[in-house]
Design an enzyme around this catalytic site. Structure first.
Site, mmCIF file in Angstrom:
data_model
loop_
_atom_site.group_PDB
_atom_site.id
_atom_site.type_symbol
_atom_site.label_atom_id
_atom_site.label_comp_id
_atom_site.label_asym_id
_atom_site.label_seq_id
_atom_site.Cartn_x
_atom_site.Cartn_y
_atom_site.Cartn_z
ATOM 1 N N LYS A 1 2.549 -15.293 2.643
ATOM 2 C CA LYS A 1 2.465 -16.048 1.390
ATOM 3 C C LYS A 1 3.891 -16.448 1.019
ATOM 4 O O LYS A 1 4.390 -16.153 -0.083
ATOM 5 C CB LYS A 1 1.786 -15.154 0.327
ATOM 6 C CG LYS A 1 1.408 -15.855 -0.957
ATOM 7 C CD LYS A 1 0.246 -16.815 -0.818
ATOM 8 C CE LYS A 1 -0.008 -17.520 -2.142
ATOM 9 N NZ LYS A 1 -0.888 -18.692 -2.027
ATOM 10 N N ASP B 1 -11.583 -7.883 7.612
ATOM 11 C CA ASP B 1 -12.985 -7.705 7.206
ATOM 12 C C ASP B 1 -13.716 -9.044 7.204
ATOM 13 O O ASP B 1 -14.876 -9.138 7.619
ATOM 14 C CB ASP B 1 -13.078 -7.078 5.807
ATOM 15 C CG ASP B 1 -13.245 -5.572 5.879
ATOM 16 O OD1 ASP B 1 -12.783 -4.982 6.876
ATOM 17 O OD2 ASP B 1 -13.840 -4.985 4.958
ATOM 18 N N ASP C 1 -5.842 -6.370 5.760
ATOM 19 C CA ASP C 1 -6.996 -5.597 5.300
ATOM 20 C C ASP C 1 -8.142 -6.557 4.962
ATOM 21 O O ASP C 1 -9.291 -6.389 5.388
ATOM 22 C CB ASP C 1 -6.568 -4.802 4.056
ATOM 23 C CG ASP C 1 -7.584 -3.781 3.625
ATOM 24 O OD1 ASP C 1 -8.628 -3.652 4.288
ATOM 25 O OD2 ASP C 1 -7.337 -3.105 2.606
ATOM 26 N N ASP D 1 -3.988 -17.824 1.894
ATOM 27 C CA ASP D 1 -5.160 -18.455 1.275
ATOM 28 C C ASP D 1 -5.776 -19.482 2.224
ATOM 29 O O ASP D 1 -6.992 -19.575 2.368
ATOM 30 C CB ASP D 1 -4.800 -19.073 -0.088
ATOM 31 C CG ASP D 1 -3.463 -19.790 -0.107
ATOM 32 O OD1 ASP D 1 -2.692 -19.648 0.861
ATOM 33 O OD2 ASP D 1 -3.183 -20.504 -1.086
ATOM 34 N N TYR E 1 0.815 -1.215 0.000
ATOM 35 C CA TYR E 1 0.000 0.000 0.000
ATOM 36 C C TYR E 1 0.852 1.271 0.000
ATOM 37 O O TYR E 1 0.372 2.348 -0.340
ATOM 38 C CB TYR E 1 -0.944 0.033 1.214
ATOM 39 C CG TYR E 1 -2.089 -0.957 1.134
ATOM 40 C CD1 TYR E 1 -2.290 -1.746 0.019
ATOM 41 C CD2 TYR E 1 -2.983 -1.083 2.193
ATOM 42 C CE1 TYR E 1 -3.322 -2.655 -0.046
ATOM 43 C CE2 TYR E 1 -4.034 -1.989 2.125
ATOM 44 C CZ TYR E 1 -4.197 -2.774 0.999
ATOM 45 O OH TYR E 1 -5.231 -3.665 0.946
#
Ligand code: NAD
Length: 354
Positions: free
Chosen positions: A189, A249, A245, A221, A138
């Site tokens: 990852k 959620d 992020d 994942d 980001y």
């Protein structure tokens, strides 16, 4: 305890007013709470032509903690990007160096039917997602849209994490785990990304300083799948900005209502910005129907993390719990057999339980 109060936009002023009732009740019990108000987001733009006005920046820097409602509103959607309300949020996080974002996802027994998962999967759920907030793809440079030699256009971003960025957030994670179930799952990852391989190496190194905490690693994942398969296996989940992020959620919806979820964003001295996870809900603003509990629970987090008053944090959380046990519900968590109340009445009820 000097607290900057930034109501912001939409339902912000309504929900903040309920949290202020709770803080006033604590103050009348002898707590040295001092509140000072400022503008952020659209409210900052309206008051000073800037979503993060200089006066708000100064107030936030001088305060021990910041309590924020939410920012954003339809009337600001067409402003140039630097003037948009969300820029105020990004700038205050960056300006205060708030690199550690803590989001608990808890399921209250009274609200177990509000979850989209089966009650037995979420009953008693109490996990904490710790997301790194100021690094990763980001913020990485270079980024942009370029034209390649063959004439094709290409979008690109850069993912990187420095050792110090990983170390400081890992310490926050292990310390949080020590105060909870002593388990930390680091999500990355590492099978594909070099940044993640490095993340894993550094987190494993920091773990040597916390032998009491059980460390595990999981690919993102798989973590996304495990969160909806068996979420109670987790205690603290530590992850980078982009994975956090998305996972935070996902985890928030396990609890059923976004109106129940508080958050904390901390700097290296535990100074923090506390806010509900939801936005400014312009669709219900000014109607006295918003759920103020996420904001009130954010005050509990402030007591726990910035002021290190676990007793006061638990007192607030118990008051919220009692209010739910008494059958009071705002519209977003209402079910047959309970009593529907408005935002202000919910705030009064929590103060009475306190
Ligand atoms: P939102 O979280 O504001 O609302 C999503 C839905 O949840 C809406 O139907 C809303 O009515 C409901 N809702 C949210 N909070 C509630 C509460 N406390 N009680 C009851 N219902 C509640 O998200 P959105 O609609 O995508 O965004 C609205 C605005 O908020 C946008 O301008 C967005 O940029 C902004 N936003 C701000 C923040 C923040 O300040 N941290 C976070 C997310 C979105």
């Amino acid at each position: 305890m000097k607290i900057a109060v930034l109501p912001g936009d939409g339902i912000g002023p309504e929900i903040i007013a309920q949290a202020v009732k709770v803080m006033n009740a604590l103050r009348s019990d002898g707590f040295p709470i001092e509140l000072e108000y400022g503008h952020l987001g659209g409210a900052g733009y309206d008051a000073a032509g800037d979503p993060f006005p200089a006066a708000t920046e100064q107030l936030s820097k001088e305060s021990d903690a910041v309590l924020l409602g939410a920012v954003g509103g339809y009337q600001y959607d067409n402003l140039p990007r630097p003037m948009r309300p969300e820029q105020g949020l990004l700038r205050i996080r960056k300006g205060l160096g708030l690199f550690a974002n803590l989001r608990p996802a808890m399921v209250y027994p009274e609200l177990v039917n509000a979850s989209s998962l089966k009650p037995e999967l979420v009953a008693g759920l109490n996990i904490m997602i710790l997301r790194e907030l100021t690094g990763d793809i980001y913020f990485g440079q270079p980024r942009g849209i370029r034209t390649l030699e063959n004439g094709e256009r290409q979008g690109f971003d850069t993912m990187h994490y420095s050792e110090s960025e990983i170390r400081r957030v890992a310490h926050v994670g292990f310390k949080a785990a020590l105060k909870r179930g002593k388990k930390l799952c680091s999500v990355d990852k590492a099978n594909v990304l070099d940044t993640s391989m490095f993340w894993r190496e550094i987190v494993s190194d920091v773990a040597k300083e916390y032998p009491q905490v059980e460390l595990s690693h999981m690919y993102v994942d798989n973590a996304a799948m495990q969160l909806v398969r068996a979420p109670k296996q987790f205690d603290v989940i530590l992850t980078g900005n982009i994975f956090g992020d998305i996972l935070s959620d996902e985890a928030s919806m396990l609890t059923g209502s976004i109106g129940m979820l508080p958050s904390a964003s901390l700097d290296s001295n535990n100074k923090g910005l506390y806010e509900p996870c939801h936005g400014s809900a312009p669709d219900i603003a000014g109607k006295d129907i918003a759920n103020p509990l996420a904001t009130i629970l954010s005050v509990a987090m402030m007591m726990r993390y910035t002021f290190e008053r676990e007793d006061v944090a638990q007192r607030i959380e118990t008051a919220v719990r009692k209010t739910l046990q008494n059958g009071l519900r705002t519209g977003d968590i209402y079910e047959a057999g309970t009593q529907k109340v408005g935002c202000a009445a919910m705030g009064d009820a929590v103060v009475a339980s306190l």
